[in-house]
Design a protein around this motif. Structure first.
Motif: not given
Length: 74
Positions: A15-25, A4-10
């Protein structure tokens, strides 16, 4: 419980990667013009022109796409 901790971390890292990509574009201007692609289809194109079919002197009936008349029937 460890999975469960591993799935929350992933999921948070993804979500952080998608947020960074959204902000860049968003900074590059990818999402600025959101209205013209939607209304572009409503404008007539000058490139598409209807071709006139040559008229036959023998046929008195009109030929159309949905109303095709075969010459063999006469």
């Amino acid at each position: 419980m460890d999975i469960l901790y591993l799935m929350i971390l992933c999921s948070v890292s993804l979500a952080a990667v998608f947020l960074v990509v959204f902000i860049i574009y968003a900074r590059k201007g990818q999402f600025e013009d959101d209205e013209s692609p939607a209304v572009r289809i409503l404008f007539d194109s000058d490139e598409i022109k209807e071709k006139d079919e040559p008229s036959n002197k023998d046929n008195t009936k009109e030929k159309g796409e949905n109303n095709k008349i075969e010459d063999k029937s006469e």
